[in-house]
Design an enzyme around this catalytic site. Structure first.
Site, PDB file in Angstrom:
ATOM      1  N   GLU A  58      13.372   1.314 -10.026  1.00 23.76           N
ATOM      2  CA  GLU A  58      13.793   1.200 -11.261  1.00 23.76           C
ATOM      3  C   GLU A  58      12.794   0.044 -12.073  1.00 23.76           C
ATOM      4  O   GLU A  58      13.363  -0.725 -12.857  1.00 23.76           O
ATOM      5  CB  GLU A  58      15.266   0.800 -11.556  1.00 23.76           C
ATOM      6  CG  GLU A  58      16.156   1.661 -10.855  1.00 23.76           C
ATOM      7  CD  GLU A  58      17.360   2.275 -12.133  1.00 23.76           C
ATOM      8  OE1 GLU A  58      17.235   2.070 -13.117  1.00 23.76           O
ATOM      9  OE2 GLU A  58      17.920   3.353 -11.619  1.00 23.76           O
TER      10      GLU A  58
ATOM     11  N   ILE B 129      12.230  10.823  -4.750  1.00 20.19           N
ATOM     12  CA  ILE B 129      13.461  11.134  -5.464  1.00 20.19           C
ATOM     13  C   ILE B 129      14.925  11.067  -5.160  1.00 20.19           C
ATOM     14  O   ILE B 129      15.216  11.917  -4.271  1.00 20.19           O
ATOM     15  CB  ILE B 129      13.020  12.518  -6.199  1.00 20.19           C
ATOM     16  CG1 ILE B 129      11.792  12.706  -6.699  1.00 20.19           C
ATOM     17  CG2 ILE B 129      14.315  12.917  -7.126  1.00 20.19           C
ATOM     18  CD1 ILE B 129      11.439  11.423  -7.740  1.00 20.19           C
TER      19      ILE B 129
END
Ligand SMILES: Cc1cc2nc3c(=O)[nH]c(=O)nc-3n(C[C@H](O)[C@H](O)[C@H](O)COP(=O)(O)OP(=O)(O)OC[C@H]3O[C@@H](n4cnc5c(N)ncnc54)[C@H](O)[C@@H]3O)c2cc1C
Length: 393
Positions: free
Chosen positions: A373, A165
């Site tokens: 992504e 993260i």
């Protein structure tokens, strides 16, 4: 390409934008470029640089002006991302997660109260946002995530582990994707929760050691019976989190594609300059046609990616569904900058492999763009899916 003469143009006026872009370009060349090597070696962006980013308003680039942000259009945001591509991507990463999914989920689908509570503090950079989707067992297949949010009265109990993260160690708030609708498998069972980073039950793993993008921080985030009030579901409707995330990703993919073109421009510029100065066989290597071929291929491919980003941003601003185009941009630009970085190493010869010249650092840094992504393979699947959808009407 669409007729570029008549785009609807939300965002700030041209003069204000030109001023901001000039400021950013100066900040990048005068403050950030000289620190690239230090950031790579120390794996840390200095605190005073983060403060200067706050003063420049970078955390509010994509947040509407009514909530204290700058309120750029997608096309304008892409130009700023490209300007940041000129330097180490770790710098952009400091504010990237806040202007991306950290805030855009709330901008697009948040309740009026959520917008009022979080956006102004995100816009100033007081509150850094981080996006928690990936898990140890759920990467590309994000809809299979296992983090649970069990309803108990007017709150949810959050349990699970999130992986890789970005900005977790800096974050003040997490957007957490968790399964709240147990009867609904896949995407329909997922809600997006806004969770304060200091709530009891949240712990962080050790910062990850990465191939590149040193200074961009990632870690695990563990949720152990974290109590989250029900009003913290984005938009207030359970089961809609995945739809929100996918909407935000279209914009995010354009942003990453634009960033890739900026880094490609930097590498082309460095390779061109080096090829003019470095002599072999009594001549600058830039006079050799085999070197020229590498430069020309990089230039043409970078130009193609720039045109794609401009066209897709135009379409986004015109209100078109650009899921297919955003994936095309992200896939092409991230693969393109990988090839450009590889050719730059080749043009620099042995020096390209040495840390002193910084080219190997970019080579490592840009590798990530093909992974996060959505990997290149996932972009291919999305593009083909959208093509088939459009064909069948
Ligand atoms: C530095 C870094 C920062 C990140 N930041 C964040 C963040 O802030 N928040 C967040 O939620 N996540 C973040 N991620 C996670 C990132 O989005 C995932 O790593 C990425 O989506 C790929 O998932 P995975 O690593 O589990 O790979 P996998 O999904 O395990 O993929 C492994 C390989 O299989 C391929 N593959 C998978 N499925 C298919 C298929 N159906 N067809 C063909 N090929 C397939 C992939 O393309 C890849 O080549 C970050 C990752 C990194 C490395």
């Amino acid at each position: 390409m669409k007729d570029q003469q008549t785009p609807p143009r939300p965002g700030v006026d041209d003069e204000t934008f030109a001023g901001l872009l000039a400021q950013v370009e100066r900040f990048v060349s005068e403050r950030l470029v000289p620190l690239e090597r230090q950031v790579d070696e120390n794996d840390e962006v200095p605190g005073e640089i983060v403060e200067e980013m706050r003063e420049l308003g970078l955390f509010g680039l994509s947040i509407p002006q009514e909530y204290g942000g700058i309120g750029l259009s997608v096309g304008q945001e892409a130009e700023i991302a490209k300007a940041f591509g000129w330097t180490s991507p770790a710098f952009r990463s400091v504010f990237g997660s806040t202007i991306g999914i950290g805030s855009q989920g709330i901008v697009m689908d948040g309740t009026p109260e959520q917008k009022q509570e979080f956006l102004p503090r995100m816009a100033t950079g007081e509150l850094i946002g981080s996006f928690c989707l990936t898990e140890p067992e759920a990467g590309s297949d994000a809809a299979s995530l296992r983090t649970t949010a069990l309803r108990e009265g007017d709150r949810y109990l959050l349990n699970g582990t999130k992986r890789f993260i970005t900005n977790a160690p800096r974050a003040g708030v997490f957007t957490v994707m968790a399964r709240s609708e147990m009867g609904e498998p896949g995407a329909r069972g997922i809600s997006a929760f806004i969770v304060d980073a200091d709530w009891p039950g949240i712990s962080l793993g050790k910062p990850d050691r990465k191939m590149g993008q040193k200074g961009a921080l990632t870690s695990d985030v563990v949720f152990d019976n974290v109590e989250v009030p029900a009003e913290r579901i984005i938009g207030g409707h359970p089961g809609r989190g995945f739809v929100t995330a996918m909407k935000v990703l279209d914009r995010g993919r354009l942003h990453i594609a634009a960033l890739c073109t900026g880094t490609a421009r930097r590498l082309i510029s460095e390779a061109l300059a080096y090829s003019a100065g470095r002599k072999q066989f009594g001549r600058p290597i830039g006079e050799f046609q085999l070197i020229q071929a590498m430069l020309a291929d990089s230039e043409a491919e970078c130009y193609a990616a720039e045109c794609m980003v401009a066209d897709a941003a135009w379409r986004y601003e015109a209100g078109e569904d650009i899921t297919q185009e955003a994936s095309c941009c992200k896939m092409y630009a991230s693969e393109m900058v990988g090839r450009v970085a590889d050719r730059a190493v080749q043009i620099f010869g042995g020096a390209g492999y040495m840390a002193e010249y910084g080219i190997e650092r970019f080579y490592r840094d840009v590798r990530l763009f093909r992974l996060y992504e959505g990997t290149t393979q996932i972009q291919q699947l999305i593009i083909a899916r959208e093509m088939r959808k459009r064909q069948s009407g």
